[in-house]
Design a protein around this motif. Structure first.
Motif, PDB file in Angstrom:
ATOM      1  N   UNK A  11      88.781 -53.468 -61.110  1.00 21.81           N
ATOM      2  CA  UNK A  11      89.342 -54.498 -60.229  1.00 21.81           C
ATOM      3  C   UNK A  11      90.515 -53.958 -59.401  1.00 21.81           C
ATOM      4  N   UNK A  12      90.686 -54.535 -58.224  1.00 20.58           N
ATOM      5  CA  UNK A  12      91.773 -54.130 -57.340  1.00 20.58           C
ATOM      6  C   UNK A  12      93.034 -54.872 -57.750  1.00 20.58           C
ATOM      7  N   UNK A  77      96.911 -43.954 -56.788  1.00 16.73           N
ATOM      8  CA  UNK A  77      96.883 -44.894 -57.914  1.00 16.73           C
ATOM      9  C   UNK A  77      95.460 -45.366 -58.200  1.00 16.73           C
ATOM     10  N   UNK A  78      94.647 -45.488 -57.168  1.00 16.46           N
ATOM     11  CA  UNK A  78      93.254 -45.874 -57.366  1.00 16.46           C
ATOM     12  C   UNK A  78      92.479 -44.785 -58.110  1.00 16.46           C
ATOM     13  N   UNK A  79      92.701 -43.527 -57.721  1.00 12.98           N
ATOM     14  CA  UNK A  79      92.026 -42.422 -58.406  1.00 12.98           C
ATOM     15  C   UNK A  79      92.459 -42.329 -59.865  1.00 12.98           C
ATOM     16  N   UNK A  80      93.730 -42.521 -60.133  1.00 14.77           N
ATOM     17  CA  UNK A  80      94.228 -42.462 -61.510  1.00 14.77           C
ATOM     18  C   UNK A  80      93.642 -43.609 -62.323  1.00 14.77           C
ATOM     19  N   UNK A  81      93.603 -44.814 -61.750  1.00 17.77           N
ATOM     20  CA  UNK A  81      93.060 -45.970 -62.467  1.00 17.77           C
ATOM     21  C   UNK A  81      91.575 -45.786 -62.775  1.00 17.77           C
ATOM     22  N   UNK A  83      90.016 -42.914 -63.044  1.00 19.45           N
ATOM     23  CA  UNK A  83      89.904 -41.848 -64.041  1.00 19.45           C
ATOM     24  C   UNK A  83      90.157 -42.384 -65.440  1.00 19.45           C
ATOM     25  N   UNK A  84      91.170 -43.205 -65.585  1.00 18.49           N
ATOM     26  CA  UNK A  84      91.467 -43.788 -66.892  1.00 18.49           C
ATOM     27  C   UNK A  84      90.356 -44.721 -67.341  1.00 18.49           C
ATOM     28  N   UNK A  85      89.770 -45.467 -66.409  1.00 15.07           N
ATOM     29  CA  UNK A  85      88.690 -46.392 -66.763  1.00 15.07           C
ATOM     30  C   UNK A  85      87.434 -45.627 -67.191  1.00 15.07           C
ATOM     31  N   UNK A  86      87.169 -44.505 -66.536  1.00 18.70           N
ATOM     32  CA  UNK A  86      85.987 -43.717 -66.884  1.00 18.70           C
ATOM     33  C   UNK A  86      86.160 -42.989 -68.208  1.00 18.70           C
ATOM     34  N   UNK A  87      87.394 -42.650 -68.556  1.00 15.97           N
ATOM     35  CA  UNK A  87      87.649 -42.017 -69.841  1.00 15.97           C
ATOM     36  C   UNK A  87      87.582 -43.013 -70.991  1.00 15.97           C
ATOM     37  N   UNK A  88      87.761 -44.281 -70.641  1.00 17.07           N
ATOM     38  CA  UNK A  88      87.705 -45.305 -71.681  1.00 17.07           C
ATOM     39  C   UNK A  88      89.057 -45.679 -72.226  1.00 17.07           C
ATOM     40  N   UNK A  89      90.111 -45.250 -71.553  1.00 13.52           N
ATOM     41  CA  UNK A  89      91.439 -45.564 -72.083  1.00 13.52           C
ATOM     42  C   UNK A  89      92.349 -45.905 -71.036  1.00 13.52           C
TER      43      UNK A  89
END
Length: 89
Positions: A11-12, A77-81, A83-89
Protein backbone atom coordinates in the motif's frame (compact mmCIF):
# COMPACT_ATOMS: atom_id res chain seq x y z
CA UNK A 1 11.95 -16.04 -5.77
CA UNK A 2 8.92 -14.38 -4.28
CA UNK A 3 5.96 -16.36 -2.94
CA UNK A 4 3.53 -13.46 -3.23
CA UNK A 5 0.81 -13.46 -5.80
CA UNK A 6 0.89 -10.74 -8.48
CA UNK A 7 -2.34 -9.21 -7.20
CA UNK A 8 -0.86 -8.29 -3.81
CA UNK A 9 0.79 -4.91 -3.72
CA UNK A 10 2.40 -2.78 -1.06
CA UNK A 11 0.00 0.00 0.00
CA UNK A 12 1.02 3.60 -0.64
CA UNK A 13 1.72 5.54 2.52
CA UNK A 14 0.24 8.96 3.12
CA UNK A 15 3.66 10.65 3.33
CA UNK A 16 4.63 9.26 -0.09
CA UNK A 17 1.45 10.61 -1.62
CA UNK A 18 1.93 14.01 0.03
CA UNK A 19 5.55 14.30 -1.12
CA UNK A 20 4.65 13.27 -4.67
CA UNK A 21 1.90 15.88 -4.95
CA UNK A 22 4.08 18.53 -3.31
CA UNK A 23 6.84 17.91 -5.82
CA UNK A 24 4.34 18.16 -8.66
CA UNK A 25 3.03 21.41 -7.18
CA UNK A 26 6.54 22.83 -6.90
CA UNK A 27 7.24 22.00 -10.52
CA UNK A 28 4.01 23.67 -11.66
CA UNK A 29 4.81 26.72 -9.52
CA UNK A 30 8.30 26.89 -10.99
CA UNK A 31 6.96 26.77 -14.54
CA UNK A 32 4.38 29.46 -13.73
CA UNK A 33 7.08 31.72 -12.25
CA UNK A 34 9.27 31.12 -15.30
CA UNK A 35 6.46 32.22 -17.62
CA UNK A 36 5.76 35.23 -15.37
CA UNK A 37 9.35 36.36 -15.79
CA UNK A 38 9.25 35.72 -19.54
CA UNK A 39 6.07 37.80 -19.85
CA UNK A 40 7.28 40.59 -17.53
CA UNK A 41 10.44 41.34 -19.52
CA UNK A 42 8.67 42.44 -22.75
CA UNK A 43 5.92 44.08 -20.69
CA UNK A 44 8.41 46.65 -19.46
CA UNK A 45 9.23 45.54 -15.95
CA UNK A 46 12.80 46.73 -15.71
CA UNK A 47 13.46 46.42 -11.99
CA UNK A 48 13.43 42.81 -10.85
CA UNK A 49 15.19 43.65 -7.58
CA UNK A 50 12.15 44.89 -5.68
CA UNK A 51 8.66 43.73 -4.92
CA UNK A 52 7.78 40.08 -5.46
CA UNK A 53 10.26 39.54 -8.29
CA UNK A 54 13.23 38.35 -6.18
CA UNK A 55 11.04 35.63 -4.69
CA UNK A 56 9.76 34.65 -8.14
CA UNK A 57 13.34 34.44 -9.41
CA UNK A 58 14.44 32.22 -6.53
CA UNK A 59 11.44 29.92 -6.99
CA UNK A 60 12.41 29.34 -10.62
CA UNK A 61 15.82 28.04 -9.58
CA UNK A 62 15.12 26.36 -6.23
CA UNK A 63 11.77 24.63 -6.73
CA UNK A 64 12.89 22.03 -9.33
CA UNK A 65 15.83 21.00 -7.13
CA UNK A 66 13.60 20.57 -4.08
CA UNK A 67 11.00 18.69 -6.16
CA UNK A 68 13.70 16.34 -7.48
CA UNK A 69 14.88 15.64 -3.93
CA UNK A 70 11.30 14.86 -2.86
CA UNK A 71 10.82 12.43 -5.76
CA UNK A 72 14.13 10.74 -4.91
CA UNK A 73 13.00 10.33 -1.31
CA UNK A 74 9.69 8.81 -2.43
CA UNK A 75 11.47 6.39 -4.80
CA UNK A 76 14.05 5.29 -2.24
CA UNK A 77 11.46 4.79 0.51
CA UNK A 78 9.27 2.86 -1.93
CA UNK A 79 12.15 0.56 -2.90
CA UNK A 80 13.03 -0.04 0.76
CA UNK A 81 9.39 -0.77 1.66
CA UNK A 82 9.00 -3.22 -1.24
CA UNK A 83 12.27 -4.91 -0.33
CA UNK A 84 11.14 -5.38 3.25
CA UNK A 85 7.74 -6.67 2.10
CA UNK A 86 9.34 -9.19 -0.26
CA UNK A 87 11.66 -10.44 2.47
CA UNK A 88 8.69 -10.97 4.73
CA UNK A 89 9.74 -8.60 7.47
Amino acid sequence: MSTRTPGEDVPVRRIDRILAFMSLGLLVLSIACFFAIMIARPAGVTDFSEGVWPIVSVIVFAAPVIAFAMILFVLISSFVRRSRANRGG
